[in-house]
Design a protein around this motif. Structure first.
Motif, PDB file in Angstrom:
ATOM      1  N   PHE A 180      41.244  45.031  34.681  1.00 37.49           N
ATOM      2  CA  PHE A 180      41.633  45.082  36.079  1.00 37.49           C
ATOM      3  C   PHE A 180      41.703  43.657  36.603  1.00 37.49           C
ATOM      4  CE2 PHE A 180      37.054  45.795  35.761  1.00 37.49           C
ATOM      5  CZ  PHE A 180      36.556  44.726  36.509  1.00 37.49           C
TER       6      PHE A 180
ATOM      7  N   LEU B 254      37.726  53.302  35.264  1.00 33.20           N
ATOM      8  CA  LEU B 254      38.022  51.893  35.531  1.00 33.20           C
ATOM      9  C   LEU B 254      37.433  51.450  36.871  1.00 33.20           C
ATOM     10  CD1 LEU B 254      41.679  51.585  34.222  1.00 33.20           C
ATOM     11  CD2 LEU B 254      39.639  50.528  33.251  1.00 33.20           C
ATOM     12  N   ALA B 255      37.495  52.314  37.871  1.00 32.56           N
ATOM     13  CA  ALA B 255      36.925  51.997  39.181  1.00 32.56           C
ATOM     14  C   ALA B 255      35.412  51.842  39.073  1.00 32.56           C
ATOM     15  CB  ALA B 255      37.287  53.083  40.190  1.00 32.56           C
TER      16      ALA B 255
ATOM     17  N   LEU C 181      39.026  41.763  31.127  1.00 33.46           N
ATOM     18  CA  LEU C 181      38.717  42.975  31.886  1.00 33.46           C
ATOM     19  C   LEU C 181      40.011  43.728  32.151  1.00 33.46           C
ATOM     20  CD1 LEU C 181      36.184  41.492  34.463  1.00 33.46           C
ATOM     21  CD2 LEU C 181      35.673  42.903  32.465  1.00 33.46           C
TER      22      LEU C 181
ATOM     23  N   TYR D 283      31.472  36.242  40.781  1.00 34.08           N
ATOM     24  CA  TYR D 283      32.891  35.930  40.673  1.00 34.08           C
ATOM     25  C   TYR D 283      33.047  34.423  40.804  1.00 34.08           C
ATOM     26  CZ  TYR D 283      37.859  35.661  41.671  1.00 34.08           C
ATOM     27  OH  TYR D 283      39.198  35.342  41.625  1.00 34.08           O
TER      28      TYR D 283
ATOM     29  N   TYR E 102      32.433  36.634  36.084  1.00 35.45           N
ATOM     30  CA  TYR E 102      33.798  37.085  35.822  1.00 35.45           C
ATOM     31  C   TYR E 102      34.723  36.263  36.695  1.00 35.45           C
ATOM     32  CZ  TYR E 102      33.911  39.884  40.155  1.00 35.45           C
ATOM     33  OH  TYR E 102      33.904  40.305  41.458  1.00 35.45           O
TER      34      TYR E 102
ATOM     35  N   VAL F  34      30.833  45.695  37.344  1.00 33.87           N
ATOM     36  CA  VAL F  34      31.043  44.262  37.099  1.00 33.87           C
ATOM     37  C   VAL F  34      30.842  43.483  38.394  1.00 33.87           C
ATOM     38  CG1 VAL F  34      32.798  42.520  36.531  1.00 33.87           C
ATOM     39  CG2 VAL F  34      32.513  44.522  35.077  1.00 33.87           C
ATOM     40  N   GLU F  35      31.441  43.958  39.482  1.00 34.73           N
ATOM     41  CA  GLU F  35      31.344  43.238  40.752  1.00 34.73           C
ATOM     42  C   GLU F  35      29.921  43.222  41.296  1.00 34.73           C
ATOM     43  OE1 GLU F  35      34.400  45.064  43.162  1.00 34.73           O
ATOM     44  OE2 GLU F  35      35.975  43.846  42.238  1.00 34.73           O
TER      45      GLU F  35
ATOM     46  N   GLU G 191      41.376  56.377  35.631  1.00 36.04           N
ATOM     47  CA  GLU G 191      41.310  55.524  36.815  1.00 36.04           C
ATOM     48  C   GLU G 191      39.912  55.535  37.414  1.00 36.04           C
ATOM     49  OE1 GLU G 191      44.336  56.135  39.759  1.00 36.04           O
ATOM     50  OE2 GLU G 191      45.943  55.900  38.306  1.00 36.04           O
TER      51      GLU G 191
ATOM     52  N   ARG H  68      34.738  48.524  37.340  1.00 32.79           N
ATOM     53  CA  ARG H  68      34.960  47.424  38.283  1.00 32.79           C
ATOM     54  C   ARG H  68      33.768  47.280  39.231  1.00 32.79           C
ATOM     55  NH1 ARG H  68      40.320  46.419  40.771  1.00 32.79           N
ATOM     56  NH2 ARG H  68      39.993  44.321  41.439  1.00 32.79           N
TER      57      ARG H  68
ATOM     58  N   PRO I 205      40.907  40.850  39.596  1.00 31.55           N
ATOM     59  CA  PRO I 205      39.889  40.669  40.631  1.00 31.55           C
ATOM     60  C   PRO I 205      40.450  40.986  42.008  1.00 31.55           C
ATOM     61  CG  PRO I 205      40.182  38.659  39.338  1.00 31.55           C
ATOM     62  CD  PRO I 205      41.221  39.623  38.903  1.00 31.55           C
ATOM     63  N   THR I 206      39.585  41.440  42.893  1.00 34.95           N
ATOM     64  CA  THR I 206      39.982  41.709  44.269  1.00 34.95           C
ATOM     65  C   THR I 206      40.136  40.375  44.976  1.00 34.95           C
ATOM     66  OG1 THR I 206      38.699  43.743  44.241  1.00 34.95           O
ATOM     67  CG2 THR I 206      39.339  42.897  46.389  1.00 34.95           C
TER      68      THR I 206
END
Length: 141
Positions: free
Chosen positions: A134, A75-76, A132, A88, A111, A82-83, A72, A79, A136-137
């Motif tokens: 995860f 992955l965080a 990806l 986005y 992304y 990427v962000e 986790e 993320r 997207p937020t």
């Protein structure tokens, strides 16, 4: 649901789950519980230790959003990378990726979201895309 440690009259130990404490009593008094080893229906609860997590250290707080494992955490970190390093483009991902691939707009890291059939069409046309691990937020109202 509740789990009980049980023992039959022949001293065979086993465990079973019940909907409630009264659920166990109802089944036991009706003779509907049986030992999985010998089939005896004379079943009684035995002493069992509850599953208790150790207390947190003083001042230590955990949030549901905190990573709970190395996976986790990785992955965080992915993320966040990427962000921080990509734009986005939301549901316009497939169109933007295709326009970049065809030279209509400048190349940049993006992304977003695409339907499975859109992503497949991009890959079939040689557009370099990858899913990806995860979502997207999204901002909520």
């Amino acid at each position: 649901m509740i789990r009980y440690s049980l023992r039959c009259a022949q001293s065979h130990d086993f465990e079973s789950w019940f909907q409630s404490a009264s659920g166990f009593e109802t089944l036991a008094t009706a003779g509907q519980l049986a030992c999985p080893v010998c089939g005896d229906t004379s079943i009684a609860k035995t002493l069992m230790a509850p599953a208790v997590r150790p207390a947190r250290k003083a001042g230590e707080t955990a949030k549901l959003s905190d990573p709970q494992s190395e996976t986790e955490a990785a992955l965080a970190q992915m993320r966040a990378h990427v962000e921080a390093n990509s734009d986005y483009v939301g549901v316009n991902f497939a169109a933007e990726a295709r326009r970049m691939h065809e030279g209509e707009i400048d190349q940049r890291s993006i992304y977003g979201e695409a339907k499975p059939e859109e992503a497949l069409a991009l890959m079939e046309d040689g557009v370099p895309v990858a899913p990806l691990p995860f979502l997207p937020t999204r901002k909520a109202n």
